[in-house]
Scaffold this motif. Structure first.
Motif, PDB file in Angstrom:
ATOM      1  N   GLU A 155      42.737  32.140  38.577  1.00  0.00           N
ATOM      2  CA  GLU A 155      41.518  31.610  37.976  1.00  0.00           C
ATOM      3  C   GLU A 155      41.349  32.128  36.547  1.00  0.00           C
ATOM      4  O   GLU A 155      40.941  31.367  35.650  1.00  0.00           O
ATOM      5  N   ARG A 156      41.690  33.381  36.335  1.00  0.00           N
ATOM      6  CA  ARG A 156      41.581  33.933  34.978  1.00  0.00           C
ATOM      7  C   ARG A 156      42.578  33.262  34.040  1.00  0.00           C
ATOM      8  O   ARG A 156      42.253  32.955  32.890  1.00  0.00           O
ATOM      9  N   ARG A 174      43.749  30.218  34.380  1.00  0.00           N
ATOM     10  CA  ARG A 174      43.264  28.861  34.141  1.00  0.00           C
ATOM     11  C   ARG A 174      42.145  28.854  33.099  1.00  0.00           C
ATOM     12  O   ARG A 174      42.078  27.949  32.253  1.00  0.00           O
ATOM     13  N   ARG A 175      41.277  29.850  33.154  1.00  0.00           N
ATOM     14  CA  ARG A 175      40.215  29.933  32.165  1.00  0.00           C
ATOM     15  C   ARG A 175      40.774  30.227  30.781  1.00  0.00           C
ATOM     16  O   ARG A 175      40.206  29.795  29.769  1.00  0.00           O
ATOM     17  N   PRO A 234      39.552  26.701  28.656  1.00  0.00           N
ATOM     18  CA  PRO A 234      38.170  27.199  28.710  1.00  0.00           C
ATOM     19  C   PRO A 234      37.167  26.055  28.634  1.00  0.00           C
ATOM     20  O   PRO A 234      37.344  25.105  27.866  1.00  0.00           O
ATOM     21  N   GLN A 235      36.104  26.169  29.447  1.00  0.00           N
ATOM     22  CA  GLN A 235      35.088  25.122  29.484  1.00  0.00           C
ATOM     23  C   GLN A 235      33.683  25.676  29.271  1.00  0.00           C
ATOM     24  O   GLN A 235      32.846  24.996  28.691  1.00  0.00           O
ATOM     25  N   ASP A 257      34.097  31.506  29.659  1.00  0.00           N
ATOM     26  CA  ASP A 257      35.539  31.330  29.423  1.00  0.00           C
ATOM     27  C   ASP A 257      35.912  31.676  27.983  1.00  0.00           C
ATOM     28  O   ASP A 257      36.945  32.330  27.731  1.00  0.00           O
ATOM     29  N   SER A 308      32.645  38.599  33.011  1.00  0.00           N
ATOM     30  CA  SER A 308      32.904  37.766  34.197  1.00  0.00           C
ATOM     31  C   SER A 308      33.274  38.610  35.412  1.00  0.00           C
ATOM     32  O   SER A 308      32.870  38.304  36.537  1.00  0.00           O
TER      33      SER A 308
END
Length: 721
Positions: free
Chosen positions: A346-347, A349-350, A354-355, A359, A599
């Motif tokens: 998940e990290r 992917r961020r 980033p969204q 992120d 986060s």
């Protein structure tokens, strides 16, 4: 008329059966054969075949409609009228069918009387039809052409279906049982006769008549009751059953045997054969101690085998528990490993896509970490002018990375802004929904819903830029007619932009040159949709104060952007100190200087709230804490490491209760790794499980947390501080 070979007793039994059966014209009469229970025992205990034959002859005589004697024509006609036929009555319009057996000599009026009592309706409202025509009440079934032992179907309706509808009153459990059955009776050898039998339904519960149980299989067999009355045996004039003959008479009598005995041996003048004699050899005499000792040895041997079997079962149970516990340990280890891998994925992917603001904070945190590593390497390896040149190159490269991140953030914000607008329009155009008591979902459109849906459709149309000019003019005309219902400066500006675009399209201006003008029209029309005066549905979605005087009690000054903003735009803190900067200024300062990533602390706080809510739904302390408070506890109080093994993997650390019997709080917590949580939660007495030095060290951490968080009056009030 008697039959050949029939005795006087048989004729008497037949007459008795005819009396017990009753008249065949009675509606609902039943002629059944008892299944296996109609036989009777004779005086000597054997089954009587004569009785079964008599019952069979009685049924046969009842079913016969022909008489061999031509002189008894009147009796023949009477027997034909008494013969039964199966009548299926179809209830119109319900479609239910009633099947009954009637004598063919009965009139339609008598049949109506029976059906009216069955359906509980007046006789006058019933109407019977046969083959589509109404039948007269004076006619009989035989006059209508119905033959004995046949089957026919009639329709019945009600002349007043509103007041007296035709419906079955029989319980639902009787629907699967037929009313009439056909019994096949053997007449002669190789010849069979079918007899129609009507079944009477009893509404009372069947009594328990006893039974027996199989000694080997344990199966239980119960005696059953039948509807057929027991056959009455003829009186023979002799007392057959009496209590005196069936009861044994007990007597007490003393008898004395003779004591005199004699033996015959071979002697003079007498020879006794010894062929059948047996040689008896005496064995060793067994005393009572030896007998009981042998029994004790057998008992000890038996106990040794039983204890050996119990020991094997105990060892096998321990082995299964050990295997199950090892499997549980493997499962927990694999679960922790998969959870950590999921966090890393998940990290990653961020990082790549980033969204959200969190992120991008992660990206800036990674950039700051990279810059510190590069700067440390330059300071260690270079000196003088080379060091300054390398630092300048590092600064330029950092500026390029920041610009790239900024461009990507602008694109993401544009996409997210479009999603926010679409979501807002969908909410305004949604109908009112609610669920009934049965769980069914209902929807209702009001006048504001229809208005909001129409404005949403117009916005969707004018947002389409890649259309031909004729369709675009149609969309603009529709927009003009919609906004001209009101008069204000916003409406005049929209109409001015519409006229300008239509004038430019008439001059054949290219579409890419009109893109800015079209975006301005969409922006102004979105502002038109957000106005409650033009779209009443947005009142529930916009945060608008009803009274402007309430704003002075909910406005604060931001020292970063030098503006007065609502209290919701400022971050909250558990320490009771209000932040001097708004959320946007705090986020901008984080991007510019510290570049922290919260986060991971947000995940720790989320897991803490989930665990505490599961243990105690009424707990409140974890929900009062913010991410900055959790960061302070981890970094300042617990030094970002596990209290037991000193692990510094921040992704593997979680908060737990220090005393599991009390609710979680900053002074009743401990920072551990995920592998240590399961062992710590099973500790009931802390002073017995941990050393005194470790307990004092943890209590010192709790004192630091208590001193920091006691400044909040809400926490101090709830905990009595």
């Amino acid at each position: 008329m008697s039959k050949p070979g029939e005795t006087t007793e048989d004729r008497e039994e037949e007459e008795e059966n005819e009396k017990t059966k009753g008249s065949p014209q009675t509606v609902g009469s039943t002629i059944t054969q008892p299944p296996g229970g109609g036989r009777e025992e004779s005086e000597d205990g054997s089954r009587s075949d004569e009785t079964s034959a008599t019952v069979l002859d009685a049924v046969e005589d009842q079913a016969q409609c022909e008489m061999p004697d031509d002189a008894d024509e009147h009796d023949n006609e009477t027997n034909v009228k008494n013969s039964t036929a199966t009548v299926k009555v179809l209830l119109v319009p319900g479609g239910h069918v009633m099947t009954m057996a009637f004598a063919i000599g009965l009139s339609i009026e008598e049949i109506k009387h029976h059906l009216a009592s069955e359906l509980e309706v007046p006789l006058e409202v019933l109407q019977l039809y046969l083959n589509g025509r109404v039948v007269e009440e004076k006619q009989s079934l035989m006059e209508l052409g119905i033959r004995p032992h046949s089957s026919t179907q009639m329709e019945m309706s009600s002349s007043d279906p509103t007041s007296y509808p035709l419906r079955l009153l029989r319980p639902p459990e009787h629907d699967n049982m037929p009313d009439v059955i056909t019994v096949r009776v053997q007449k002669d050898e190789g010849m069979f006769k079918e007899v129609v039998v009507e079944i009477e339904r009893s509404h009372q519960k069947k009594p328990f008549l006893g039974g027996y149980r199989h000694r080997l299989t344990g199966a239980e067999y119960h005696n059953a009751a039948v509807q057929t009355l027991p056959k009455k045996r003829p009186d023979r004039g002799v007392l057959v059953h009496s209590l005196g003959t069936q009861t044994a008479e007990l007597k007490s009598k003393l008898q004395q045997c003779s004591v005199d005995m004699s033996t015959q041996m071979t002697g003079i003048g007498c020879y006794v054969s010894c062929v059948n004699d047996k040689l008896v050899t005496p064995v060793k005499y067994v005393t009572a101690d030896e007998y009981h000792g042998r029994r004790l040895d057998a008992v000890i041997c038996l106990q040794s085998y039983v204890r050996r079997w119990l020991a094997q079962e105990e060892v096998e149970q321990l082995r299964r528990e050990r295997a199950r516990r090892l499997a549980w340990f493997d499962l927990q280890e694999r679960k922790c490993k998969e959870e950590k891998e999921a966090q890393l994925r998940e990290r990653r992917r961020r990082w790549m896509n980033p969204q959200t603001r969190e992120d991008f904070n992660l990206l800036y945190h990674a950039l700051e970490k990279w810059r510190n590593e590069e700067e440390e390497q330059i300071n260690c390896s270079l000196r003088g002018a080379e060091r300054k040149a390398a630092l300048c190159a590092l600064l330029e490269q950092e500026m390029e990375f920041i610009a790239a991140i900024g461009r990507h953030q602008i694109n993401v914000e544009a996409i997210n802004q479009d999603k926010i607008i679409r979501n807002f329009l969908n909410k305004t155009a949604a109908a009112h929904q609610w669920r009934s008591a049965t769980g069914r979902l209902f929807e209702m459109d009001s006048v504001p819903d229809v208005r909001a849906r129409a404005l949403k459709e117009i916005y969707d149309d004018i947002s389409k830029f890649l259309v031909d000019q004729q369709e675009r003019r149609h969309f603009l005309e529709k927009l003009r007619n919609t906004v001209m219902e009101h008069e204000c400066q916003l409406v005049w500006d929209i109409i001015d932009l519409i006229d300008r675009e239509m004038d430019l399209m008439g001059r054949d201006v290219k579409d890419h040159n009109l893109e800015g003008l079209r975006k301005r029209i969409c922006t102004l029309f979105l502002q038109y949709i957000r106005t409650p005066a033009f779209n009443p549905k947005v009142i529930k979605l916009l945060k608008v104060h009803k009274k402007p005087s309430e704003l002075q009690h909910d406005m604060f000054f931001c020292h970063g952007c030098q503006r007065y903003l609502w209290s919701a735009d400022f971050g909250s803190s558990t320490t009771g100190c209000r932040s001097r900067r708004c959320r946007n200024c705090t986020s901008l300062d984080n991007v510019a200087r510290p570049r922290d990533d919260n986060s991971v602390y947000q995940n720790i706080l989320r897991r803490l709230r989930t665990d505490e809510h599961r243990l105690n739904p009424e707990t409140s302390i974890p929900f009062l804490l913010q991410v900055d408070d959790i960061r302070y506890l981890i970094e300042k109080v617990w030094s970002s490491c596990s209290a037991l093994n000193g692990s510094r993997d921040i992704y593997n650390l979680v908060f737990a209760r220090w005393d599991v019997q009390e609710d979680w709080s900053p002074w009743n917590c401990i920072l551990l790794s995920k592998e240590e949580i399961s062992a710590h939660t099973q500790v009931e007495h802390i002073h017995k499980a941990y050393e005194t030095t470790f307990i004092q060290w943890v209590e010192q951490k709790h004192s630091m947390a208590r001193q920091h968080f006691s400044k909040n009056p809400v926490i101090a009030k709830n905990l009595g501080l």
